[in-house]
Design a protein around this motif. Structure first.
Motif, mmCIF file in Angstrom:
data_model
loop_
_atom_site.group_PDB
_atom_site.id
_atom_site.type_symbol
_atom_site.label_atom_id
_atom_site.label_comp_id
_atom_site.label_asym_id
_atom_site.label_seq_id
_atom_site.Cartn_x
_atom_site.Cartn_y
_atom_site.Cartn_z
ATOM 1 N N ILE A 4 0.891 -0.986 -0.107
ATOM 2 C CA ILE A 4 -0.069 -0.041 0.027
ATOM 3 C C ILE A 4 0.865 1.211 -0.101
ATOM 4 O O ILE A 4 1.693 1.248 0.818
ATOM 5 N N ILE A 5 0.746 2.062 -1.009
ATOM 6 C CA ILE A 5 1.542 3.363 -1.009
ATOM 7 C C ILE A 5 0.357 4.582 -1.180
ATOM 8 O O ILE A 5 -0.636 4.325 -1.649
ATOM 9 N N GLU A 6 0.703 5.857 -1.060
ATOM 10 C CA GLU A 6 0.251 6.981 -1.375
ATOM 11 C C GLU A 6 0.762 7.474 -2.652
ATOM 12 O O GLU A 6 1.739 8.098 -2.703
ATOM 13 N N PRO A 7 -0.036 7.379 -3.748
ATOM 14 C CA PRO A 7 0.551 7.732 -5.119
ATOM 15 C C PRO A 7 0.534 9.359 -5.207
ATOM 16 O O PRO A 7 1.492 9.831 -6.257
ATOM 17 N N VAL A 8 -0.130 10.051 -4.532
ATOM 18 C CA VAL A 8 -0.188 11.571 -4.810
ATOM 19 C C VAL A 8 -0.090 11.938 -3.215
ATOM 20 O O VAL A 8 -0.906 11.893 -2.429
ATOM 21 N N LYS A 9 1.175 12.750 -3.101
ATOM 22 C CA LYS A 9 1.021 13.063 -1.633
ATOM 23 C C LYS A 9 0.175 14.232 -1.444
ATOM 24 O O LYS A 9 -0.266 14.813 -1.931
ATOM 25 N N GLY A 10 -0.351 13.575 -0.037
ATOM 26 C CA GLY A 10 -1.399 14.209 0.568
ATOM 27 C C GLY A 10 -2.941 14.031 0.083
ATOM 28 O O GLY A 10 -3.807 14.595 0.238
ATOM 29 N N LEU A 53 -7.863 3.345 -4.204
ATOM 30 C CA LEU A 53 -9.088 3.199 -2.929
ATOM 31 C C LEU A 53 -8.736 4.247 -2.028
ATOM 32 O O LEU A 53 -7.856 4.988 -1.813
ATOM 33 N N PRO A 54 -10.297 4.696 -1.648
ATOM 34 C CA PRO A 54 -10.211 5.951 -0.473
ATOM 35 C C PRO A 54 -9.393 5.681 0.572
ATOM 36 O O PRO A 54 -9.325 4.290 1.066
ATOM 37 N N ARG A 55 -8.566 6.502 1.217
ATOM 38 C CA ARG A 55 -7.776 6.016 2.366
ATOM 39 C C ARG A 55 -8.568 5.589 3.343
ATOM 40 O O ARG A 55 -8.074 4.471 4.096
ATOM 41 N N GLU A 56 -9.768 5.956 3.731
ATOM 42 C CA GLU A 56 -10.559 5.637 4.679
ATOM 43 C C GLU A 56 -11.135 4.437 4.493
ATOM 44 O O GLU A 56 -11.102 3.477 5.387
ATOM 45 N N GLN A 57 -11.479 3.918 3.326
ATOM 46 C CA GLN A 57 -11.742 2.411 3.029
ATOM 47 C C GLN A 57 -10.754 1.407 3.373
ATOM 48 O O GLN A 57 -10.607 0.523 4.006
ATOM 49 N N VAL A 58 -9.340 1.945 2.993
ATOM 50 C CA VAL A 58 -8.124 1.167 3.383
ATOM 51 C C VAL A 58 -7.874 0.684 5.005
ATOM 52 O O VAL A 58 -7.467 -0.114 5.294
ATOM 53 N N VAL A 59 -7.834 1.989 5.252
ATOM 54 C CA VAL A 59 -7.793 2.106 6.790
ATOM 55 C C VAL A 59 -8.837 1.168 7.666
ATOM 56 O O VAL A 59 -8.259 0.196 8.448
ATOM 57 N N ALA A 60 -10.147 1.260 7.328
ATOM 58 C CA ALA A 60 -11.023 0.500 7.850
ATOM 59 C C ALA A 60 -10.726 -1.193 7.541
ATOM 60 O O ALA A 60 -11.143 -2.082 8.427
ATOM 61 N N ALA A 61 -10.493 -1.329 6.395
ATOM 62 C CA ALA A 61 -10.186 -2.882 6.055
ATOM 63 C C ALA A 61 -9.187 -3.330 6.862
ATOM 64 O O ALA A 61 -9.181 -4.471 7.138
ATOM 65 N N ILE A 62 -8.045 -2.743 6.900
ATOM 66 C CA ILE A 62 -6.826 -3.325 7.557
ATOM 67 C C ILE A 62 -7.233 -3.234 9.139
ATOM 68 O O ILE A 62 -6.722 -4.230 9.621
ATOM 69 N N ALA A 63 -7.966 -2.339 9.519
ATOM 70 C CA ALA A 63 -8.202 -2.275 11.109
ATOM 71 C C ALA A 63 -9.059 -3.569 11.125
ATOM 72 O O ALA A 63 -9.034 -4.297 12.204
#
Length: 117
Positions: free
Chosen positions: A12-18, A55-65
Motif C-alpha cells: 500500500i502506497i500513497e500515489p499522490v502526496k497528501g 481506493l479511498p484512504r478511509e476504506q483502506v484504513v477500515a479494511a486493514i483495521a
C-alpha cells in the motif's frame, strides 16, 4: 507498507502526496479482492506489481483495521492455508530473522552483531 495477511499479500502506497486515495498493489490475482470486495482492480503488465487498485484512504484504513481486529490464530504462518503464500512467508520470516540480534529460539548472537557465542 507491506501487509502480510493469511489470505493475501498487499503493498500500500500513497500515489499522490497528501491525496485522499491509496494505491493497493498485489502480486497475485485475487489478493486485492480478498480484502476489498468490489474493488476495481487493474492488471498492469510491465509494472512492479501486476495488480493494483486506487481506493479511498478511509476504506483502506477500515479494511486493514478489520483484519487486525479479526485475528484469531496463535501462529500466523500456520494460519496461511495457501501453500505458495505460506512458503513465501516462511522464506520472508527467515530473511527477517537475520535482522534480529539473537537467533530465533536461541541465546546465541549472530556474526557481525557483537560477540559471537
Amino acid at each position: 507498507m507491506w501487509i502480510c495477511l493469511n489470505n493475501a499479500f498487499l503493498s500500500i502506497i500513497e500515489p499522490v502526496k497528501g491525496g485522499d486515495k491509496l494505491r493497493v498493489r498485489a502480486r497475485r490475482k485475487g489478493d486485492i479482492e480478498a480484502v476489498f470486495p468490489g474493488a476495481k482492480v487493474e492488471r498492469t503488465p510491465g509494472r512492479d506489481y501486476l495488480y493494483r487498485a486506487e481506493l479511498p484512504r478511509e476504506q483502506v484504513v477500515a479494511a486493514i483495521a478489520s483484519q487486525v481486529a479479526g485475528i484469531s490464530y496463535p501462529n500466523f504462518k500456520d494460519s496461511v492455508k495457501n501453500k505458495p503464500l505460506h512458503d513465501a512467508y516462511a522464506r520472508f520470516w527467515g530473511i527477517m530473522a537475520n535482522l534480529q540480534e539473537l537467533r530465533p529460539y536461541s541465546t546465541t548472537k549472530r556474526r557481525g552483531q557483537g560477540a559471537f557465542l
